[in-house]
Design a protein around this motif. Structure first.
Motif, PDB file in Angstrom:
ATOM      1  N   GLY A 179      34.310  66.658  30.964  1.00 23.40           N
ATOM      2  CA  GLY A 179      33.643  67.225  29.808  1.00 23.40           C
ATOM      3  C   GLY A 179      32.731  66.174  29.207  1.00 23.40           C
ATOM      4  N   SER A 180      32.950  65.865  27.938  1.00 24.16           N
ATOM      5  CA  SER A 180      32.150  64.850  27.264  1.00 24.16           C
ATOM      6  C   SER A 180      32.846  63.492  27.267  1.00 24.16           C
ATOM      7  CB  SER A 180      31.884  65.276  25.820  1.00 24.16           C
ATOM      8  OG  SER A 180      33.108  65.435  25.124  1.00 24.16           O
ATOM      9  N   LEU A 181      34.034  63.399  27.886  1.00 26.67           N
ATOM     10  CA  LEU A 181      34.786  62.152  27.910  1.00 26.67           C
ATOM     11  C   LEU A 181      34.452  61.331  29.139  1.00 26.67           C
ATOM     12  CD1 LEU A 181      38.391  63.228  26.821  1.00 26.67           C
ATOM     13  CD2 LEU A 181      36.674  62.050  25.455  1.00 26.67           C
ATOM     14  N   LYS A 182      34.328  60.027  28.946  1.00 30.68           N
ATOM     15  CA  LYS A 182      34.161  59.101  30.059  1.00 30.68           C
ATOM     16  C   LYS A 182      35.401  58.217  30.069  1.00 30.68           C
ATOM     17  CE  LYS A 182      30.918  55.796  32.097  1.00 30.68           C
ATOM     18  NZ  LYS A 182      29.704  54.984  31.885  1.00 30.68           N
ATOM     19  N   ILE A 183      36.187  58.324  31.131  1.00 30.98           N
ATOM     20  CA  ILE A 183      37.523  57.723  31.162  1.00 30.98           C
ATOM     21  C   ILE A 183      37.632  56.660  32.251  1.00 30.98           C
ATOM     22  CG2 ILE A 183      39.986  58.198  31.491  1.00 30.98           C
ATOM     23  CD1 ILE A 183      39.472  61.013  30.469  1.00 30.98           C
ATOM     24  N   ALA A 184      38.434  55.613  31.965  1.00 32.58           N
ATOM     25  CA  ALA A 184      38.736  54.582  32.951  1.00 32.58           C
ATOM     26  C   ALA A 184      40.170  54.110  32.722  1.00 32.58           C
ATOM     27  CB  ALA A 184      37.765  53.418  32.835  1.00 32.58           C
ATOM     28  N   TYR A 185      40.696  53.381  33.707  1.00 29.37           N
ATOM     29  CA  TYR A 185      42.035  52.811  33.529  1.00 29.37           C
ATOM     30  C   TYR A 185      42.096  51.419  34.139  1.00 29.37           C
ATOM     31  CZ  TYR A 185      43.261  53.812  38.437  1.00 29.37           C
ATOM     32  OH  TYR A 185      43.300  53.845  39.808  1.00 29.37           O
ATOM     33  N   VAL A 186      43.091  50.654  33.690  1.00 28.30           N
ATOM     34  CA  VAL A 186      43.272  49.284  34.152  1.00 28.30           C
ATOM     35  C   VAL A 186      44.716  49.118  34.625  1.00 28.30           C
ATOM     36  CG1 VAL A 186      43.226  46.849  33.506  1.00 28.30           C
ATOM     37  CG2 VAL A 186      41.561  48.419  32.525  1.00 28.30           C
ATOM     38  N   GLU A 187      44.901  48.505  35.786  1.00 29.50           N
ATOM     39  CA  GLU A 187      46.231  48.223  36.317  1.00 29.50           C
ATOM     40  C   GLU A 187      46.811  47.003  35.593  1.00 29.50           C
ATOM     41  OE1 GLU A 187      48.098  49.670  38.545  1.00 29.50           O
ATOM     42  OE2 GLU A 187      46.825  50.958  39.779  1.00 29.50           O
ATOM     43  N   VAL A 188      47.860  47.223  34.799  1.00 31.25           N
ATOM     44  CA  VAL A 188      48.465  46.138  34.033  1.00 31.25           C
ATOM     45  C   VAL A 188      49.084  45.087  34.951  1.00 31.25           C
ATOM     46  CG1 VAL A 188      50.253  45.557  32.355  1.00 31.25           C
ATOM     47  CG2 VAL A 188      48.889  47.629  32.042  1.00 31.25           C
ATOM     48  N   ASP A 189      49.739  45.521  36.018  1.00 22.52           N
ATOM     49  CA  ASP A 189      50.379  44.581  36.942  1.00 22.52           C
ATOM     50  C   ASP A 189      49.360  43.618  37.542  1.00 22.52           C
ATOM     51  OD1 ASP A 189      52.753  45.796  36.423  1.00 22.52           O
ATOM     52  OD2 ASP A 189      52.802  46.990  38.269  1.00 22.52           O
ATOM     53  N   SER A 190      48.175  44.121  37.855  1.00 19.10           N
ATOM     54  CA  SER A 190      47.140  43.268  38.427  1.00 19.10           C
ATOM     55  C   SER A 190      46.670  42.220  37.423  1.00 19.10           C
ATOM     56  CB  SER A 190      45.943  44.119  38.880  1.00 19.10           C
ATOM     57  OG  SER A 190      46.309  44.980  39.943  1.00 19.10           O
ATOM     58  N   ILE A 191      46.567  42.613  36.161  1.00 16.44           N
ATOM     59  CA  ILE A 191      46.178  41.658  35.122  1.00 16.44           C
ATOM     60  C   ILE A 191      47.233  40.557  35.003  1.00 16.44           C
ATOM     61  CG2 ILE A 191      45.898  41.347  32.627  1.00 16.44           C
ATOM     62  CD1 ILE A 191      44.419  43.941  32.515  1.00 16.44           C
ATOM     63  N   MET A 192      48.512  40.945  35.001  1.00 17.45           N
ATOM     64  CA  MET A 192      49.589  39.966  34.864  1.00 17.45           C
ATOM     65  C   MET A 192      49.606  38.981  36.031  1.00 17.45           C
ATOM     66  SD  MET A 192      50.848  40.837  32.006  1.00 17.45           S
ATOM     67  CE  MET A 192      52.300  39.797  31.946  1.00 17.45           C
ATOM     68  N   MET A 193      49.223  39.432  37.220  1.00 14.94           N
ATOM     69  CA  MET A 193      49.252  38.579  38.407  1.00 14.94           C
ATOM     70  C   MET A 193      47.974  37.766  38.603  1.00 14.94           C
ATOM     71  SD  MET A 193      51.258  40.826  41.320  1.00 14.94           S
ATOM     72  CE  MET A 193      50.086  42.176  41.260  1.00 14.94           C
ATOM     73  N   GLN A 194      46.828  38.288  38.130  1.00 11.86           N
ATOM     74  CA  GLN A 194      45.549  37.656  38.442  1.00 11.86           C
ATOM     75  C   GLN A 194      44.860  36.992  37.255  1.00 11.86           C
ATOM     76  OE1 GLN A 194      43.004  40.377  40.680  1.00 11.86           O
ATOM     77  NE2 GLN A 194      44.803  41.443  41.471  1.00 11.86           N
ATOM     78  N   TYR A 195      45.229  37.370  36.036  1.00 17.68           N
ATOM     79  CA  TYR A 195      44.604  36.771  34.856  1.00 17.68           C
ATOM     80  C   TYR A 195      45.164  35.355  34.683  1.00 17.68           C
ATOM     81  CZ  TYR A 195      43.042  36.536  29.933  1.00 17.68           C
ATOM     82  OH  TYR A 195      42.450  36.182  28.747  1.00 17.68           O
TER      83      TYR A 195
END
Length: 204
Positions: A43-59
């Motif tokens: 619709g009018s929404l633009k959606i995305a998501y982020v993998e939390v596990d990947s952030i914890m391992m790679q950040y």
């Protein structure tokens, strides 16, 4: 998510065929529009998501601070275990001497009171160190959340997402990889990350 609505209408027999044909044409038009709609928009929404596990391992911030917390936890356990062993050894020695009648009554009572105080002090130390560790952990979690939110605020000035979700484990039952911006977020976080002196790895 597309929702299909079924409407029942009452019509005379002469109009039934016309109404059915009209509905089919409308459905075909809706399906064609949905096929050509951008994948990243609902619709009018633009959606995305982020993998939390990947952030914890790679950040890098997560990796650096995880090592600090791990070392601090190990130091706490080592300190408490050492004092506990010393107290147990002193208590065992006291019991042995009592059985050998090595103390007067007054001496035995004084030593026993001292051992009880050591035990109480050890419990207080345990509580204090555990509390300090909890505060440090909460400080890290707060800093992590703040850094991610700050980055996403800057990142989204150009991307214009209406909603960015965090995906951890199975909290999202299904997520199309077309909505995944994890790599962008991790790369951006690491680029902006400047470790504090306390977090920098000592040079050999």
């Amino acid at each position: 998510m597309n929702k299909k609505k079924f409407f029942g209408t009452l019509a005379i027999a002469a109009m039934a065929t016309v109404a059915f044909s009209s509905c089919n044409k409308q459905n075909e038009q809706v399906e064609k529009k949905s096929e050509t709609a951008p994948k990243s928009e609902v619709g009018s929404l633009k959606i995305a998501y982020v993998e939390v596990d990947s952030i914890m391992m790679q950040y890098k911030f997560c990796k650096d601070y995880s090592l600090i917390l791990q070392k601090k936890g190990q130091n706490i356990q080592s300190t408490l275990a050492s004092k506990q062993q010393a107290l147990q050894a002193a208590a065992a020695n006291f019991q042995q001497k009592v059985q050998q009648n090595a103390y007067t009554r007054e001496q035995a009572e004084a030593i026993q009171a001292g051992l009880q105080k050591q035990n109480a002090d050890l419990q207080m130390l345990n509580q204090r160190l555990s509390s300090e560790f909890q505060v440090e952990t909460e400080k890290y979690n707060s800093a992590l959340r703040d850094s991610i939110r700050h980055f996403l605020n800057e990142y989204n000035k150009d991307k214009k997402y209406s909603l960015i979700l965090s995906k951890a484990g199975d909290n999202l039952l299904y997520a199309d990889k077309a909505f995944d911006i994890t790599n962008d977020v991790v790369a951006g976080l690491n680029k902006a990350y400047k470790p504090a002196k306390a977090l920098e790895t000592p040079k050999k």
